[in-house]
Design a protein around this motif. Structure first.
Motif, PDB file in Angstrom:
ATOM      1  N   UNK A 258       0.851  -1.185   0.000  1.00  0.00           N
ATOM      2  CA  UNK A 258       0.000   0.000   0.000  1.00  0.00           C
ATOM      3  C   UNK A 258       0.885   1.232   0.000  1.00  0.00           C
TER       4      UNK A 258
ATOM      5  N   UNK B 237       0.559   3.875   1.667  1.00  0.00           N
ATOM      6  CA  UNK B 237       0.796   4.288   3.051  1.00  0.00           C
ATOM      7  C   UNK B 237       1.934   3.511   3.713  1.00  0.00           C
ATOM      8  N   UNK B 238       2.021   2.235   3.358  1.00  0.00           N
ATOM      9  CA  UNK B 238       3.085   1.386   3.907  1.00  0.00           C
ATOM     10  C   UNK B 238       4.433   1.892   3.381  1.00  0.00           C
TER      11      UNK B 238
ATOM     12  N   UNK C 189       5.410   5.009   5.222  1.00  0.00           N
ATOM     13  CA  UNK C 189       5.798   4.738   6.607  1.00  0.00           C
ATOM     14  C   UNK C 189       7.186   4.102   6.676  1.00  0.00           C
ATOM     15  N   UNK C 190       7.417   3.106   5.814  1.00  0.00           N
ATOM     16  CA  UNK C 190       8.670   2.350   5.886  1.00  0.00           C
ATOM     17  C   UNK C 190       9.871   3.170   5.409  1.00  0.00           C
TER      18      UNK C 190
ATOM     19  N   UNK D 235       4.280  11.310   0.759  1.00  0.00           N
ATOM     20  CA  UNK D 235       3.937  10.972  -0.621  1.00  0.00           C
ATOM     21  C   UNK D 235       4.338  12.090  -1.587  1.00  0.00           C
ATOM     22  N   UNK D 236       4.166  13.337  -1.143  1.00  0.00           N
ATOM     23  CA  UNK D 236       4.555  14.487  -1.957  1.00  0.00           C
ATOM     24  C   UNK D 236       6.030  14.378  -2.363  1.00  0.00           C
TER      25      UNK D 236
ATOM     26  N   UNK E  66       6.685  11.752  -5.005  1.00  0.00           N
ATOM     27  CA  UNK E  66       6.385  12.289  -6.344  1.00  0.00           C
ATOM     28  C   UNK E  66       7.518  13.176  -6.858  1.00  0.00           C
TER      29      UNK E  66
ATOM     30  N   UNK F 251       3.201   4.063 -11.124  1.00  0.00           N
ATOM     31  CA  UNK F 251       3.699   4.090 -12.509  1.00  0.00           C
ATOM     32  C   UNK F 251       5.202   4.346 -12.589  1.00  0.00           C
TER      33      UNK F 251
ATOM     34  N   UNK G  47      -2.247  -3.304  -9.289  1.00  0.00           N
ATOM     35  CA  UNK G  47      -3.624  -3.313  -9.775  1.00  0.00           C
ATOM     36  C   UNK G  47      -4.564  -2.563  -8.867  1.00  0.00           C
ATOM     37  N   UNK G  48      -4.082  -2.062  -7.704  1.00  0.00           N
ATOM     38  CA  UNK G  48      -4.998  -1.378  -6.797  1.00  0.00           C
ATOM     39  C   UNK G  48      -5.696  -2.358  -5.886  1.00  0.00           C
ATOM     40  N   UNK G  49      -5.037  -3.467  -5.647  1.00  0.00           N
ATOM     41  CA  UNK G  49      -5.458  -4.393  -4.576  1.00  0.00           C
ATOM     42  C   UNK G  49      -6.757  -5.154  -4.803  1.00  0.00           C
TER      43      UNK G  49
END
Lengths: 105, 409
Positions: free
Chosen positions: A65, A67-68, A71-72, A77-78, A81, A90, A102-104
């Motif tokens: 994910x 978020x994972x 965290x790790x 996220x910014x 990118x 991507x 695939x979005x889980x």
């Protein structure tokens, strides 16, 4: 199926350019993809993301994910990118030689 | 006397209670169900509420009516699950319940507060969700008189509950605005973090084609960073912008807060679950069904339904001291409402994507797969009756394993 040449070798890729056989991956593949993506140089921070994605994928068989990943690696996220302009899925997953997430579902 | 404690009486918890109550000896086992809400919500109906196709009151029934006789039902919030001590603490009496076996069915819910700007400006004014009864009802009131403009449907982050509902919403919106005679004044856009319309390639191609045919624009790979309320604009992490007049949001979905409080979940509060046995990966007497777990399949009632058979068999193996023999294959299926009285039907699992063919039986079907039909639409409408009267009581005769019979690969 399409093929591309990276670091002097042929690879089968899907329609979005993700390599199909993850076992063929090596650091040079990541560097060649980086050039394609317009990343000038792979820094330690890029490698931290790539290595985490790869080890997670090899252990669990899926991409983590987002978020994972944040965290790790300790990166927001910014910032991911900024490192990978096309984003964690991507961009970073492609460099790490993962199949397209695939979005889980 | 041993105690089976089930946390949550939604689709998964109710099914597990009904199926296990029939199989466990009542002289040996007491079944206790805990839920914080006395209302059972028919969530597949939420899709129809914004378009005036279902009255909100028709999506609600009392939970107790669907739980087996002899079950002890307690309505209370959960303070924490203490898996080490095999007990659960509640806010109401009896405050503490010790268990021998625990089934977690606490589901998942939307968390709009996770995205900056989503909940602090136009929420329920020009920003609506339809994944809650309140959101779907408020959106319905707005749509009745909405004069038209840019309607953007945004999926904030995967995984979401029911990954097909956003597409159905747009198909129905196209139909709804045509009925109202204002389709030419409405711009419909899907802004999604996925690369395509859906997660599975063959279905994505069919559904993507349908979006195009209906004049619905797709903005792919759009990872939502914030909602700029002043400019009524969505901003992505890679600084792309999508303006809206009316935003229909599928916010981040998360497992229940109690999972986080109990230290049992991942970053999104999903319980770590063996995706084949449905046993917790940490505690052998803890089981997980439905949206609450982290199995990589769709978060949907159909999945909880197919999980129930596997969970029940493995649970019984476990309490008899036998090896866990049953394997969940990730089976999911759903009707996809496409507007104008038609629906698609898809059927898939962890490894096989949705294929064309017939369901549930080869040759005679009767429902065509991955194809639009009126019969599927009637199936979808009939399903509300089936849900209350056959699925929840655990009497819907469909095999939990996905079948390839009647499908064309």
């Amino acid at each position: 199926m399409a093929t591309i040449e990276l670091a002097g070798k042929q690879f089968d890729v899907d329609e979005d350019g993700f390599i199909q056989d993850t076992a063929q991956w090596n650091d040079d593949v990541a560097r060649a993809f980086a050039e394609q993506e317009g990343i000038v140089e792979l820094t330690e921070e890029h490698w931290k993301v790539i290595r985490f994605l790869r080890s997670y994928y090899l252990e669990f068989g899926v991409a983590p994910m987002i978020r994972k990943l944040c965290k790790e690696t300790g990166f927001q996220l910014k910032y991911i990118y900024q490192l990978f302009p096309t984003g964690p899925a991507k961009g970073a997953c492609k460099l790490a030689g993962l199949p397209k997430p695939t979005g889980c579902v | 006397m041993k105690t089976l404690l089930i946390l949550g009486a939604g689709t998964g918890g109710t099914l597990a209670a009904n199926k296990l109550a029939r199989r466990l000896d009542p002289r040996e086992w007491e079944v206790v169900v805990v839920d914080r809400d006395e209302r059972h919500l028919y969530q597949p109906g939420f899709l129809f509420i914004p378009f005036g196709q279902l009255a909100p009151a028709d999506a609600v029934k009392p939970k107790r009516n669907f739980l087996p006789r002899g079950t002890k039902v307690i309505f209370s919030d959960i303070v924490a699950i203490e898996a080490q001590a095999n007990r659960v603490k509640l806010t109401n009496e009896p405050r503490v319940i010790s268990y021998d076996q625990l089934i977690i069915a606490t589901g998942c819910e939307i968390a709009p507060e996770e995205v900056p700007g989503l909940k602090d400006g136009g929420w329920r004014k020009n920003i609506f969700d339809f994944y809650t009864l309140g959101g779907a009802t408020a959106l319905g009131e707005c749509l009745r008189t909405w004069p038209g403009g840019r309607l953007v449907l945004n999926v904030a982050e995967m995984p979401i509950k029911c990954p097909i509902a956003p597409l159905e919403f747009l198909f129905l919106a196209d139909w709804f605005f045509r009925q109202r005679g204002i389709r030419s004044k409405v711009e419909l856009t899907l802004a999604t973090p996925l690369a395509h319309a859906f997660t599975k390639p063959k279905a994505a191609a069919v559904l993507g084609g349908l979006l195009k045919q209906k004049g619905i624009q797709v903005v792919p790979d759009f990872a939502l960073c914030e909602v700029d309320n002043a400019r009524t604009t969505l901003v992505s992490y890679d600084n792309r912008e999508v303006g809206y007049d009316l935003l229909v949001t599928i916010p981040v979905c998360k497992g229940a807060e109690v999972i986080a409080r109990s230290g049992m979940g991942d970053e999104l509060n999903y319980v770590e679950t063996n995706k084949h046995t449905l046993q917790s990966r940490k505690w052998p007497n803890v089981w997980v069904i439905g949206d609450a777990g982290d199995a990589p399949t769709a978060k949907a009632g159909s999945v909880a339904h197919f999980m129930a058979d596997v969970l029940v068999e493995n649970f019984l193996h476990h309490v008899r001291g036998e090896p866990l023999a049953d394997q969940f294959d990730g089976h999911a299926n759903c009707f996809i409402e496409s507007g104008f009285g038609k629906s698609f039907l898809i059927d898939y699992n962890y490894t096989t994507e949705p294929l064309p063919g017939l369901f549930p039986l080869p040759v005679v079907g009767p429902f065509p797969l991955l194809k639009e039909s009126r019969l599927n639409h009637w199936g979808k409408l009939l399903f509300r009756w089936v849900y209350w009267h056959m699925l929840l009581p655990g009497r819907l005769p469909l095999p939990s394993r996905m079948s390839l019979a009647g499908k064309r690969a």
